[in-house]
Design an enzyme around this catalytic site. Structure first.
Site, PDB file in Angstrom:
ATOM      1  N   ARG A   1      18.007   6.512   3.584  1.00 41.06           N
ATOM      2  CA  ARG A   1      18.115   5.063   3.678  1.00 41.06           C
ATOM      3  C   ARG A   1      19.011   4.619   2.527  1.00 41.06           C
ATOM      4  O   ARG A   1      18.664   4.804   1.363  1.00 41.06           O
ATOM      5  CB  ARG A   1      16.746   4.379   3.594  1.00 41.06           C
ATOM      6  CG  ARG A   1      15.820   4.733   4.763  1.00 41.06           C
ATOM      7  CD  ARG A   1      14.648   3.792   4.847  1.00 41.06           C
ATOM      8  NE  ARG A   1      15.081   2.467   5.257  1.00 41.06           N
ATOM      9  CZ  ARG A   1      14.306   1.378   5.176  1.00 41.06           C
ATOM     10  NH1 ARG A   1      13.095   1.463   4.671  1.00 41.06           N
ATOM     11  NH2 ARG A   1      14.763   0.207   5.570  1.00 41.06           N
TER      12      ARG A   1
ATOM     13  N   ASN B   1      16.366  -6.894  -1.805  1.00 44.20           N
ATOM     14  CA  ASN B   1      14.997  -6.604  -1.372  1.00 44.20           C
ATOM     15  C   ASN B   1      14.903  -6.891   0.120  1.00 44.20           C
ATOM     16  O   ASN B   1      15.879  -7.318   0.757  1.00 44.20           O
ATOM     17  CB  ASN B   1      13.995  -7.460  -2.172  1.00 44.20           C
ATOM     18  CG  ASN B   1      12.568  -6.998  -1.997  1.00 44.20           C
ATOM     19  OD1 ASN B   1      12.280  -5.801  -2.100  1.00 44.20           O
ATOM     20  ND2 ASN B   1      11.663  -7.920  -1.725  1.00 44.20           N
ATOM     21  N   LYS B   2      13.728  -6.668   0.670  1.00 46.84           N
ATOM     22  CA  LYS B   2      13.493  -6.873   2.089  1.00 46.84           C
ATOM     23  C   LYS B   2      14.047  -8.216   2.546  1.00 46.84           C
ATOM     24  O   LYS B   2      13.879  -9.243   1.866  1.00 46.84           O
ATOM     25  CB  LYS B   2      11.991  -6.818   2.367  1.00 46.84           C
ATOM     26  CG  LYS B   2      11.607  -7.147   3.801  1.00 46.84           C
ATOM     27  CD  LYS B   2      12.036  -6.058   4.753  1.00 46.84           C
ATOM     28  CE  LYS B   2      11.595  -6.391   6.179  1.00 46.84           C
ATOM     29  NZ  LYS B   2      11.982  -5.319   7.122  1.00 46.84           N
TER      30      LYS B   2
ATOM     31  N   GLN C   1       4.908  -5.310   7.287  1.00 45.47           N
ATOM     32  CA  GLN C   1       4.401  -4.588   6.108  1.00 45.47           C
ATOM     33  C   GLN C   1       3.469  -5.455   5.267  1.00 45.47           C
ATOM     34  O   GLN C   1       2.507  -4.964   4.687  1.00 45.47           O
ATOM     35  CB  GLN C   1       5.564  -4.101   5.240  1.00 45.47           C
ATOM     36  CG  GLN C   1       6.449  -3.065   5.887  1.00 45.47           C
ATOM     37  CD  GLN C   1       7.773  -3.662   6.318  1.00 45.47           C
ATOM     38  OE1 GLN C   1       7.798  -4.736   6.925  1.00 45.47           O
ATOM     39  NE2 GLN C   1       8.872  -3.004   5.998  1.00 45.47           N
TER      40      GLN C   1
ATOM     41  N   ASP D   1      14.281  -3.469  -4.137  1.00 44.01           N
ATOM     42  CA  ASP D   1      14.774  -2.132  -3.826  1.00 44.01           C
ATOM     43  C   ASP D   1      15.923  -1.756  -4.750  1.00 44.01           C
ATOM     44  O   ASP D   1      16.104  -0.585  -5.076  1.00 44.01           O
ATOM     45  CB  ASP D   1      15.225  -2.082  -2.372  1.00 44.01           C
ATOM     46  CG  ASP D   1      14.042  -2.057  -1.416  1.00 44.01           C
ATOM     47  OD1 ASP D   1      13.623  -0.953  -1.039  1.00 44.01           O
ATOM     48  OD2 ASP D   1      13.532  -3.130  -1.076  1.00 44.01           O
TER      49      ASP D   1
END
Length: 389
Positions: free
Chosen positions: A93, A248-249, A191, A238
């Protein structure tokens, strides 16, 4: 007290596999995926069997598995096998840099090994050390983040922070403090609903679940969520670039912008910024299969007439919307986050003054100066006891 997801990747040396708790179906089902090769570990990372800190744990375990499978090979072939495994694991990823950095450290440690047995031993030891060091750094990161928060804060979080979440909870317990959580569900994998909220309840934390689209309303509300108004938005990252951009997400950017609109700080947590990313534009944003937007947990939710969708897995929050960045070495203004690398990891740098707690009678002012140029907000004069900045 611990949470199920705190130890969700296991290198089973006797069976010769890496066992990974399948977070795609947790907590409805507790199932483990057995990866028999490093390539299968990389596929599990890519297929979202594990997320957030999970890919780092899987990468270290995958390198350990590669080392076990290299036993008995000539040294040159063993190095080749480890290098091949490292490439697969580090690139599974692209946005999350933790597997890349873990693999680089593990491969570097065995560079001077002069026989296969030594190479295997060093690889296994270093993989275990990377895992251990990351968990210890997450606790230091939790302590740094806690220093930014009021005594008993209500914080909104987005997606699944994994080890960082556990580190912050552990730091609060260590200090005898309580945190009240508001968690977004986090489409399309949920999540937040399945992993974050579940883990917080396992840890006996107070948590209220909201949908992603409710975050701005929750931040704007003087009544707040749960027991009162939200004090801060706190998420993992991240990746953090050296200019203070937070990756980030996807959805983090929207929550940060809403927080800024209502005078609420946004704090990002990361073990360390990424020295290979000078700016947010230097981070590759992973585009995932758009079909994942057309369904939820494997069930089609979009109309059968809808065929087009878009799913960037991450977004980039610019430094102007980030109040402060917490790392394992303290907290930093976004523009100064590069100072992490010159800060003594054992030092106890003084934290900035804790933000005044809001109350329903005193909602946060709208801060006009930090908003994108495309949006107009009504400026409000700060109250006498509030820092105008």
């Amino acid at each position: 007290m611990s949470a199920t997801l705190e130890n969700s990747v296991v290198l089973d040396e006797s069976a010769g596999v890496v066992r990974i708790l399948d977070r795609r179906v947790f907590p409805a089902r507790v199932e483990w995926v057995d990866a028999a090769t490093p390539d299968e570990v990389a596929s599990a990372i890519r297929d979202m069997v594990t997320q957030s800190s999970g890919p780092l744990y899987a990468a270290t375990a995958g390198m350990g598995l590669a080392a076990l499978q290299a036993r008995g090979l000539p040294l040159g072939e063993a190095r080749t096998a480890l290098g091949r495994a490292g490439r697969a694991l580090a690139t599974a990823r692209p946005t999350n840099a933790h597997p890349r950095d873990a693999v680089a450290r593990i491969l570097a440690a065995g560079r001077d090994a002069d026989d296969t047995d030594t190479l295997v031993s060093i690889t296994l030891e270093t993989a275990a050390a990377v895992d251990r060091d990351y968990r210890e750094a997450s606790l230091r990161l939790g302590r740094a983040t806690l220093s930014l928060l009021p005594e008993s804060p209500r914080i909104l979080t987005h997606c699944w922070a994994d080890a960082y979440l556990f580190g912050l909870v552990a730091a609060a317990r260590e200090a005898g403090r309580e945190i009240e959580w508001i968690a977004t569900e986090t489409r399309p994998y949920l999540q937040g609903a399945r992993l974050t909220a579940h883990s917080l309840r396992e840890l006996d934390q107070k948590v209220t679940l909201i949908t992603d689209g409710m975050a701005a309303a929750a931040l704007a509300s003087p009544r707040g969520v749960g027991s009162g108004p939200i004090d801060a938005v706190v998420t993992a990252a991240d990746r953090v670039a050296l200019d203070g951009s937070v990756v980030n997400k996807v959805g983090t950017l929207a929550h940060a912008a809403a927080a800024a609109a209502f005078g609420i700080p946004y704090y990002a947590m990361v073990e360390a910024p990424d020295p290979s990313a000078p700016t947010g534009s230097d981070v590759v944003i992973e585009d995932r299969d758009p079909r994942e937007v057309l369904e939820v947990l494997g069930h089609r939710t979009a109309s059968p007439l809808v065929t087009d969708a878009w799913y960037p897995a991450f977004d980039v929050t610019p430094p102007r919307l980030v109040t402060r960045i917490a790392t394992s070495r303290g907290t930093f203004a976004p523009a100064d986050v590069g100072a992490h690398f010159t800060t003594d990891p054992d030092s106890e740098a003084p934290a900035p003054a804790l933000r005044r707690r809001r109350s329903p009678a005193e909602p946060a002012p709208v801060a006009a100066t930090v908003q994108p140029d495309t949006v107009a907000f009504r400026p409000v004069t700060a109250s006498p006891d509030e820092d105008p900045s």
